[in-house]
Design an enzyme around this catalytic site. Structure first.
Site, PDB file in Angstrom:
ATOM      1  N   PHE A 116     -10.277  -4.679  11.134  1.00 45.83           N
ATOM      2  CA  PHE A 116     -11.598  -4.364  10.586  1.00 45.83           C
ATOM      3  C   PHE A 116     -11.699  -4.816   9.143  1.00 45.83           C
ATOM      4  O   PHE A 116     -10.741  -5.050   8.478  1.00 45.83           O
ATOM      5  CB  PHE A 116     -11.890  -2.870  10.694  1.00 45.83           C
ATOM      6  CG  PHE A 116     -10.804  -1.954  10.174  1.00 45.83           C
ATOM      7  CD1 PHE A 116     -10.739  -1.637   8.827  1.00 45.83           C
ATOM      8  CD2 PHE A 116      -9.849  -1.441  11.043  1.00 45.83           C
ATOM      9  CE1 PHE A 116      -9.746  -0.791   8.351  1.00 45.83           C
ATOM     10  CE2 PHE A 116      -8.862  -0.584  10.570  1.00 45.83           C
ATOM     11  CZ  PHE A 116      -8.797  -0.261   9.235  1.00 45.83           C
ATOM     12  N   TYR A 119       0.779  -1.240   0.000  1.00 47.57           N
ATOM     13  CA  TYR A 119       0.000   0.000   0.000  1.00 47.57           C
ATOM     14  C   TYR A 119       0.812   1.294   0.000  1.00 47.57           C
ATOM     15  O   TYR A 119       0.238   2.373  -0.126  1.00 47.57           O
ATOM     16  CB  TYR A 119      -0.978  -0.018   1.180  1.00 47.57           C
ATOM     17  CG  TYR A 119      -2.057  -1.065   0.987  1.00 47.57           C
ATOM     18  CD1 TYR A 119      -3.132  -0.828   0.145  1.00 47.57           C
ATOM     19  CD2 TYR A 119      -1.957  -2.309   1.586  1.00 47.57           C
ATOM     20  CE1 TYR A 119      -4.100  -1.797  -0.080  1.00 47.57           C
ATOM     21  CE2 TYR A 119      -2.916  -3.292   1.378  1.00 47.57           C
ATOM     22  CZ  TYR A 119      -3.984  -3.034   0.548  1.00 47.57           C
ATOM     23  OH  TYR A 119      -4.929  -3.994   0.323  1.00 47.57           O
TER      24      TYR A 119
END
Length: 411
Positions: A411, A123
């Site tokens: 999450f 990322y």
């Protein structure tokens, strides 16, 4: 077939989530975990990439509020459930989803995007920097003891059912108090209170069902711990392990009392904690830190989506007035010079034509944003360039946090 990227429809969820599970190894989650993820999915913030009827890419974005230095909870897109089918790698699928997602996040007015990475190398090219670390520990409780501050006799420990609604509410209140005090934590929206106790009654991998113990003082809940017990024996006797899920407390005495309880459970000789803050106080209470086998690893990756709004949203530990020269190839609206002026009361960050004091990319701003990574350390790595002498020291001190940022759950 033409590859198509589109917003997820509720009727497509099973196929979409099945593609996600397959990309992560093909082992299905439990019914409870799958049901929770469907209930939490925000369909208008989720996209899929389709090759005909086959889903070959998935990505979602939860609408979170992230605690930042100063205690403010800032809107942040929680990037989640990202996958690309093994048959469609290196065809631009991930980049197309990241492009669409960051454009959407900007349109939603959310200044931050955050994620946890299955592989940290992925990322950085989309502007994310590693903003928090988490600490893991494997503690030999047969040889390590906890020092408890005075007043522990006022704390009552009580075993309860973790999925009892009243217990869950009490634990969530303690968690919310921690969010207000520590950067990097997520204010849990309705539905997320189920996350820590999903499938609480399940027994897996030789471990007990989830157990919960409350710490109470004068009838008020001041802390709690969630854990599993993994019994094990050899020829010399019992050597079970406590697998710690959560431990929160409102004061040092309740905190130490809960740790002491975990250390003292019969027939066990180890406590294993997979995700604790980098500055977790247990490190300063144990009798032998070497027998705790401590290890740090990356946790929350953060990206300023709107540099000005992001830097204005937090406060600064010391006064700062500095001009950043920011590069951001993936979100070019952030490129250019920004003057940050702020202190412990608030901040402004606006575009400027003034000469730059520091030069860096959006990745470094993301890494330093929560105060867990210093701009000075990044400069020593060659990732921040000081133009005005003294600017680095000023900015690095201002961005710092007296409490380590921490993401307590994924999450």
């Amino acid at each position: 077939m033409t590859i198509e990227l589109r917003v997820l429809e509720p009727a497509e969820w099973d196929t979409w989530y099945g593609a996600l599970e397959l990309a992560f190894g093909g082992v299905p989650e439990t019914v409870g975990e799958t049901r929770l993820m469907r209930d939490l999915t925000e369909f208008d913030r989720s996209v899929g990439v389709w090759d005909g009827d086959e889903c070959v890419g998935t990505a979602g974005a939860f609408s979170f509020r992230l605690s930042v230095p100063g205690g403010v909870q800032v809107p942040a897109a929680g990037v989640t459930m990202v996958s690309v089918a093994a048959t469609h790698r290196r065809r631009g699928v991930l980049t197309s989803m990241m492009r669409r997602q960051l454009d959407d996040v900007r349109s939603w007015g959310e200044p931050l995007a955050v994620l946890t990475a299955s592989e940290p190398v992925i990322y950085g090219r989309y502007g994310y920097g590693v903003a928090t670390e988490h600490l893991s520990a494997e503690i030999d409780t047969s040889r390590v003891r906890i020092a408890i501050p005075g007043g522990s006799d006022e704390v009552r420990l009580r075993r309860v059912k973790p999925d009892d609604p009243a217990v869950r509410d009490a634990c969530e209140a303690v968690y919310a108090a921690e969010v207000a005090a520590r950067p990097g934590m997520l204010a849990r929206r309705p539905g997320w209170e189920r996350h820590p106790v999903v499938d609480a009654g399940k027994v897996r991998d030789g471990m007990s069902a989830l157990q919960c113990v409350l710490a109470e003082r004068d009838g008020e809940v001041v802390g709690f711990t969630l854990f599993h017990n993994k019994p094990e024996w050899d020829r010399s006797g019992p050597k079970g392990t406590i697998e710690l899920r959560d431990l929160y407390a409102l004061d040092p005495v309740a905190y130490a009392s809960l740790w002491d309880f975990l250390f003292s459970i019969d027939l066990t000789s180890a406590v294993r904690a997979g995700n604790r803050p980098a500055d977790d106080p247990f490190q300063y209470l144990v009798s032998d830190v070497r027998r705790c086998r401590l290890r740090l690893r990356d946790s929350l990756h953060l990206r300023p989506v709107e540099v000005g709004a992001a830097l204005e949203a937090r406060t600064y530990r010391t006064p700062v007035d500095v001009v950043f020269e920011v590069t951001d190839a993936f979100c070019p609206w952030n490129e250019g010079r920004w003057r940050l002026s702020g202190d412990a009361k608030g901040a402004t960050c606006e575009r400027t034509a003034d000469q730059a004091d520091l030069a860096l990319s959006v990745n470094e701003l993301g890494a330093a944003y929560l105060g867990g990574v210093s701009l000075a350390a990044l400069a020593r790595a060659g990732r921040v360039r000081e133009i005005r002498p003294g600017a680095l020291s000023e900015a690095s001190a201002a961005f710092s946090s007296e409490i380590a940022p921490w993401l307590p759950h994924g999450f």
